[in-house]
Design a protein around this motif. Structure first.
Motif, PDB file in Angstrom:
ATOM      1  N   CYS A 138      53.456 -68.883 -16.058  1.00 50.04           N
ATOM      2  CA  CYS A 138      53.952 -67.507 -16.279  1.00 50.04           C
ATOM      3  C   CYS A 138      54.144 -66.947 -14.849  1.00 50.04           C
ATOM      4  CB  CYS A 138      53.014 -66.774 -17.232  1.00 50.04           C
ATOM      5  SG  CYS A 138      52.787 -67.264 -18.694  1.00 50.04           S
ATOM      6  N   ASP A 139      54.355 -67.813 -14.043  1.00 53.40           N
ATOM      7  CA  ASP A 139      54.590 -67.404 -12.548  1.00 53.40           C
ATOM      8  C   ASP A 139      55.163 -66.064 -12.239  1.00 53.40           C
ATOM      9  OD1 ASP A 139      52.958 -69.573 -11.704  1.00 53.40           O
ATOM     10  OD2 ASP A 139      54.984 -70.652 -11.217  1.00 53.40           O
ATOM     11  N   GLN A 140      56.600 -66.135 -12.775  1.00 56.21           N
ATOM     12  CA  GLN A 140      57.462 -64.955 -12.523  1.00 56.21           C
ATOM     13  C   GLN A 140      56.952 -63.584 -13.294  1.00 56.21           C
ATOM     14  OE1 GLN A 140      59.849 -64.902  -9.940  1.00 56.21           O
ATOM     15  NE2 GLN A 140      59.522 -62.768 -10.056  1.00 56.21           N
ATOM     16  N   ALA A 141      56.484 -63.735 -14.633  1.00 62.11           N
ATOM     17  CA  ALA A 141      55.976 -62.646 -15.076  1.00 62.11           C
ATOM     18  C   ALA A 141      54.798 -62.019 -14.743  1.00 62.11           C
ATOM     19  CB  ALA A 141      55.861 -63.082 -16.660  1.00 62.11           C
ATOM     20  N   VAL A 142      53.776 -62.879 -14.160  1.00 62.65           N
ATOM     21  CA  VAL A 142      52.712 -62.368 -13.616  1.00 62.65           C
ATOM     22  C   VAL A 142      53.121 -61.842 -12.262  1.00 62.65           C
ATOM     23  CG1 VAL A 142      50.605 -62.952 -12.584  1.00 62.65           C
ATOM     24  CG2 VAL A 142      51.124 -64.353 -14.598  1.00 62.65           C
ATOM     25  N   LEU A 143      53.782 -62.296 -11.262  1.00 64.12           N
ATOM     26  CA  LEU A 143      54.367 -61.749 -10.277  1.00 64.12           C
ATOM     27  C   LEU A 143      54.951 -60.254 -10.514  1.00 64.12           C
ATOM     28  CD1 LEU A 143      55.694 -64.798  -8.063  1.00 64.12           C
ATOM     29  CD2 LEU A 143      53.815 -63.243  -7.776  1.00 64.12           C
ATOM     30  N   ASP A 144      55.739 -60.213 -11.396  1.00 65.51           N
ATOM     31  CA  ASP A 144      56.710 -58.831 -11.787  1.00 65.51           C
ATOM     32  C   ASP A 144      55.682 -57.667 -12.324  1.00 65.51           C
ATOM     33  OD1 ASP A 144      58.897 -60.007 -11.201  1.00 65.51           O
ATOM     34  OD2 ASP A 144      59.363 -60.415 -13.392  1.00 65.51           O
ATOM     35  N   LEU A 145      54.472 -58.182 -13.041  1.00 68.08           N
ATOM     36  CA  LEU A 145      53.418 -57.175 -13.378  1.00 68.08           C
ATOM     37  C   LEU A 145      52.601 -56.656 -12.348  1.00 68.08           C
ATOM     38  CD1 LEU A 145      52.626 -58.682 -16.900  1.00 68.08           C
ATOM     39  CD2 LEU A 145      53.763 -56.441 -16.438  1.00 68.08           C
ATOM     40  N   ASP A 147      53.432 -56.528  -9.224  1.00 67.92           N
ATOM     41  CA  ASP A 147      54.458 -55.450  -8.464  1.00 67.92           C
ATOM     42  C   ASP A 147      54.599 -54.265  -9.381  1.00 67.92           C
ATOM     43  OD1 ASP A 147      54.889 -57.455  -6.620  1.00 67.92           O
ATOM     44  OD2 ASP A 147      56.893 -58.092  -7.551  1.00 67.92           O
ATOM     45  N   TYR A 148      54.884 -54.210 -10.630  1.00 66.70           N
ATOM     46  CA  TYR A 148      54.988 -53.010 -11.118  1.00 66.70           C
ATOM     47  C   TYR A 148      53.719 -52.248 -11.192  1.00 66.70           C
ATOM     48  CZ  TYR A 148      55.782 -49.894 -15.220  1.00 66.70           C
ATOM     49  OH  TYR A 148      56.105 -48.790 -15.890  1.00 66.70           O
ATOM     50  N   PHE A 149      52.555 -52.624 -11.454  1.00 66.39           N
ATOM     51  CA  PHE A 149      51.293 -51.836 -11.342  1.00 66.39           C
ATOM     52  C   PHE A 149      50.677 -51.649  -9.835  1.00 66.39           C
ATOM     53  CE2 PHE A 149      51.358 -53.147 -15.690  1.00 66.39           C
ATOM     54  CZ  PHE A 149      51.285 -51.837 -16.227  1.00 66.39           C
ATOM     55  N   ASN A 150      51.479 -52.268  -8.873  1.00 65.67           N
ATOM     56  CA  ASN A 150      51.065 -52.212  -7.232  1.00 65.67           C
ATOM     57  C   ASN A 150      49.667 -52.829  -7.236  1.00 65.67           C
ATOM     58  OD1 ASN A 150      51.393 -51.469  -4.759  1.00 65.67           O
ATOM     59  ND2 ASN A 150      50.543 -49.468  -4.966  1.00 65.67           N
ATOM     60  N   VAL A 151      49.299 -53.773  -7.814  1.00 63.37           N
ATOM     61  CA  VAL A 151      47.931 -54.664  -7.663  1.00 63.37           C
ATOM     62  C   VAL A 151      47.941 -55.673  -6.496  1.00 63.37           C
ATOM     63  CG1 VAL A 151      46.283 -56.142  -8.663  1.00 63.37           C
ATOM     64  CG2 VAL A 151      47.131 -54.249  -9.990  1.00 63.37           C
ATOM     65  N   ARG A 172      51.534 -61.000  -1.640  1.00 59.99           N
ATOM     66  CA  ARG A 172      50.800 -59.825  -2.484  1.00 59.99           C
ATOM     67  C   ARG A 172      49.621 -59.668  -1.986  1.00 59.99           C
ATOM     68  NH1 ARG A 172      55.471 -61.961  -4.574  1.00 59.99           N
ATOM     69  NH2 ARG A 172      56.907 -60.745  -5.635  1.00 59.99           N
ATOM     70  N   GLY A 173      49.020 -60.068  -1.259  1.00 59.04           N
ATOM     71  CA  GLY A 173      47.463 -59.982  -0.757  1.00 59.04           C
ATOM     72  C   GLY A 173      46.508 -60.791  -1.735  1.00 59.04           C
ATOM     73  N   PHE A 174      47.101 -61.671  -2.455  1.00 60.15           N
ATOM     74  CA  PHE A 174      46.237 -62.591  -3.389  1.00 60.15           C
ATOM     75  C   PHE A 174      45.716 -63.693  -2.789  1.00 60.15           C
ATOM     76  CE2 PHE A 174      47.413 -59.807  -6.379  1.00 60.15           C
ATOM     77  CZ  PHE A 174      46.540 -59.828  -7.719  1.00 60.15           C
ATOM     78  N   TYR A 175      44.571 -63.968  -3.090  1.00 62.51           N
ATOM     79  CA  TYR A 175      43.896 -65.544  -2.502  1.00 62.51           C
ATOM     80  C   TYR A 175      44.221 -66.685  -3.518  1.00 62.51           C
ATOM     81  CZ  TYR A 175      41.371 -63.073   1.021  1.00 62.51           C
ATOM     82  OH  TYR A 175      40.951 -62.232   2.145  1.00 62.51           O
ATOM     83  N   ILE A 176      44.099 -67.734  -3.206  1.00 62.97           N
ATOM     84  CA  ILE A 176      44.227 -69.072  -4.010  1.00 62.97           C
ATOM     85  C   ILE A 176      43.080 -69.589  -4.398  1.00 62.97           C
ATOM     86  CG2 ILE A 176      45.767 -71.003  -4.511  1.00 62.97           C
ATOM     87  CD1 ILE A 176      47.458 -68.468  -4.151  1.00 62.97           C
ATOM     88  N   GLY A 198      46.687 -75.055   3.515  1.00 63.80           N
ATOM     89  CA  GLY A 198      45.743 -74.480   4.854  1.00 63.80           C
ATOM     90  C   GLY A 198      44.515 -73.805   4.076  1.00 63.80           C
ATOM     91  N   LEU A 199      43.732 -73.045   5.090  1.00 64.18           N
ATOM     92  CA  LEU A 199      42.855 -72.092   4.478  1.00 64.18           C
ATOM     93  C   LEU A 199      43.050 -70.681   4.529  1.00 64.18           C
ATOM     94  CD1 LEU A 199      39.908 -73.989   6.506  1.00 64.18           C
ATOM     95  CD2 LEU A 199      40.516 -74.373   3.985  1.00 64.18           C
ATOM     96  N   THR A 200      44.153 -70.099   4.956  1.00 66.70           N
ATOM     97  CA  THR A 200      44.746 -68.800   5.011  1.00 66.70           C
ATOM     98  C   THR A 200      44.433 -68.341   3.422  1.00 66.70           C
ATOM     99  OG1 THR A 200      45.729 -69.024   6.721  1.00 66.70           O
ATOM    100  CG2 THR A 200      46.167 -67.047   5.693  1.00 66.70           C
ATOM    101  N   GLN A 201      43.826 -67.301   2.899  1.00 67.40           N
ATOM    102  CA  GLN A 201      43.537 -66.767   1.925  1.00 67.40           C
ATOM    103  C   GLN A 201      43.451 -67.719   0.785  1.00 67.40           C
ATOM    104  OE1 GLN A 201      47.241 -63.909   3.135  1.00 67.40           O
ATOM    105  NE2 GLN A 201      46.772 -63.679   0.974  1.00 67.40           N
ATOM    106  N   VAL A 202      42.349 -68.642   0.946  1.00 65.64           N
ATOM    107  CA  VAL A 202      42.125 -69.710  -0.061  1.00 65.64           C
ATOM    108  C   VAL A 202      40.741 -69.553  -0.396  1.00 65.64           C
ATOM    109  CG1 VAL A 202      41.166 -72.117  -0.129  1.00 65.64           C
ATOM    110  CG2 VAL A 202      43.699 -71.545   0.483  1.00 65.64           C
ATOM    111  N   VAL A 203      40.057 -69.638  -1.507  1.00 66.34           N
ATOM    112  CA  VAL A 203      38.708 -69.446  -2.006  1.00 66.34           C
ATOM    113  C   VAL A 203      38.445 -70.847  -2.907  1.00 66.34           C
ATOM    114  CG1 VAL A 203      38.603 -67.153  -1.823  1.00 66.34           C
ATOM    115  CG2 VAL A 203      39.107 -68.110  -3.966  1.00 66.34           C
ATOM    116  N   ILE A 204      37.109 -71.061  -3.039  1.00 69.76           N
ATOM    117  CA  ILE A 204      36.561 -72.261  -3.749  1.00 69.76           C
ATOM    118  C   ILE A 204      36.138 -71.828  -5.103  1.00 69.76           C
ATOM    119  CG2 ILE A 204      35.230 -74.174  -3.827  1.00 69.76           C
ATOM    120  CD1 ILE A 204      37.639 -74.714  -1.946  1.00 69.76           C
ATOM    121  N   GLU A 205      36.270 -72.495  -5.929  1.00 66.23           N
ATOM    122  CA  GLU A 205      35.591 -72.172  -7.314  1.00 66.23           C
ATOM    123  C   GLU A 205      35.582 -73.510  -8.216  1.00 66.23           C
ATOM    124  OE1 GLU A 205      39.029 -69.734  -8.917  1.00 66.23           O
ATOM    125  OE2 GLU A 205      39.804 -71.411  -9.587  1.00 66.23           O
TER     126      GLU A 205
END
Length: 265
Positions: A138-145, A147-151, A172-176, A198-205
């Motif tokens: 649902c990549d585009q649907a998530v990205l659109d939302l 953007d819409y809610f400025n999250v 958009r400021g998100f981490y992977i 790489g490691l920019t904006q990457v977290v481990i889970e």
């Protein structure tokens, strides 16, 4: 000793009831200092509050997972909204909203999924809290939302998409969020994406008890696996393990507004 932060584990699940305290003690001895437990529905919040009061280094998120979207979700959203107005844990122990998002493989009504996701994004925007995103196909649907809610702060949980989509989220400021998937035998494309990322904006889970790495297939996953995942990531990126461990730990603390010392009370 390296420090680790499991940014996504479901330690509230019943399968941990028999040995949760012992597991957390083992993790601490290994250098796993912090754990973030996302809610899957509103009804678990009482249990999550108990866990943060009993265990050092445990943090929580509040939200409704798309797997649990049903006819009670709209009333649960009202309960969640009221809860967030009065909780004294926000910013100290409740550090995000989620797990929330969209899932095309889920049988739950997609229109209702979008409504529940949208209202949670609205709450996150109002409270300036990061969000934990569940996204399958649902990549585009998530990205659109977003953007819409400025999250513009959060993590895309269990990411296994393309490098290009990862960058759309990062812009958009998100981490992977990366986990045991990079160890799976058939995950060559994911590993190739990770080497470009790489490691920019990457977290481990870990997503414990789910999304078990290759060496635990068919068995319960636990936060203990973050150590091997970090080692595998270091191997893929041809970097020292200490460098990778330190970078993703600090990324995690930065994302969730915590200090980088791991000294929780």
């Amino acid at each position: 000793m390296n420090q680790y932060f499991d940014t996504h584990c479901h330690l509230d699940f019943d399968c941990f009831d028999g040995d949760r305290a012992g597991l957390l003690s083992r993790c601490k001895a290994l250098g796993i200092q912090r754990f973030l437990i996302p809610a899957t529905r509103f009804s678990v919040m009482e249990k999550l509050e108990t866990l943060v009061s009993c265990h050092q280094g445990v943090y929580i998120a509040a939200g409704i997972h798309p797997f649990f979207v049903d006819k009670t979700s709209l009333s649960d959203l009202s309960l969640l909204s009221e809860y967030l107005k009065t909780s004294n844990l926000i910013g100290s122990k409740l550090i995000a909203l989620g797990e929330m998002g969209l899932d095309k493989f889920c049988s739950n009504d997609f229109g209702l999924q979008k409504e529940v996701f949208s209202r949670q994004l609205e709450m996150a925007s109002r409270l300036s809290l990061p969000v934990i995103i569940h996204n399958r196909k649902c990549d585009q649907a998530v990205l659109d939302l977003l953007d819409y809610f400025n999250v513009n702060k959060g993590v895309v949980h269990g990411f296994s998409g393309s490098y290009e989509i990862a960058n759309e989220f990062r812009k958009r400021g998100f981490y992977i969020g990366l986990g045991g998937v990079i160890s799976w035998e058939n995950a060559n494309k994911v590993r190739q994406m990770v080497t470009r990322l790489g490691l920019t904006q990457v977290v481990i889970e870990t997503d414990a008890p789910d999304m078990s790495p290759e060496w635990l297939k068919g068995k319960r996953n636990t936060p203990e696996t973050v150590i091997k995942v970090v080692a595998l990531l270091a191997e893929l990126l041809q970097l020292p393990v200490t460098t990778v461990a330190d970078t993703v730990y600090r990324n995690s603390c930065n994302l969730f507004g915590l200090d980088g010392l791991g000294q929780d009370v």
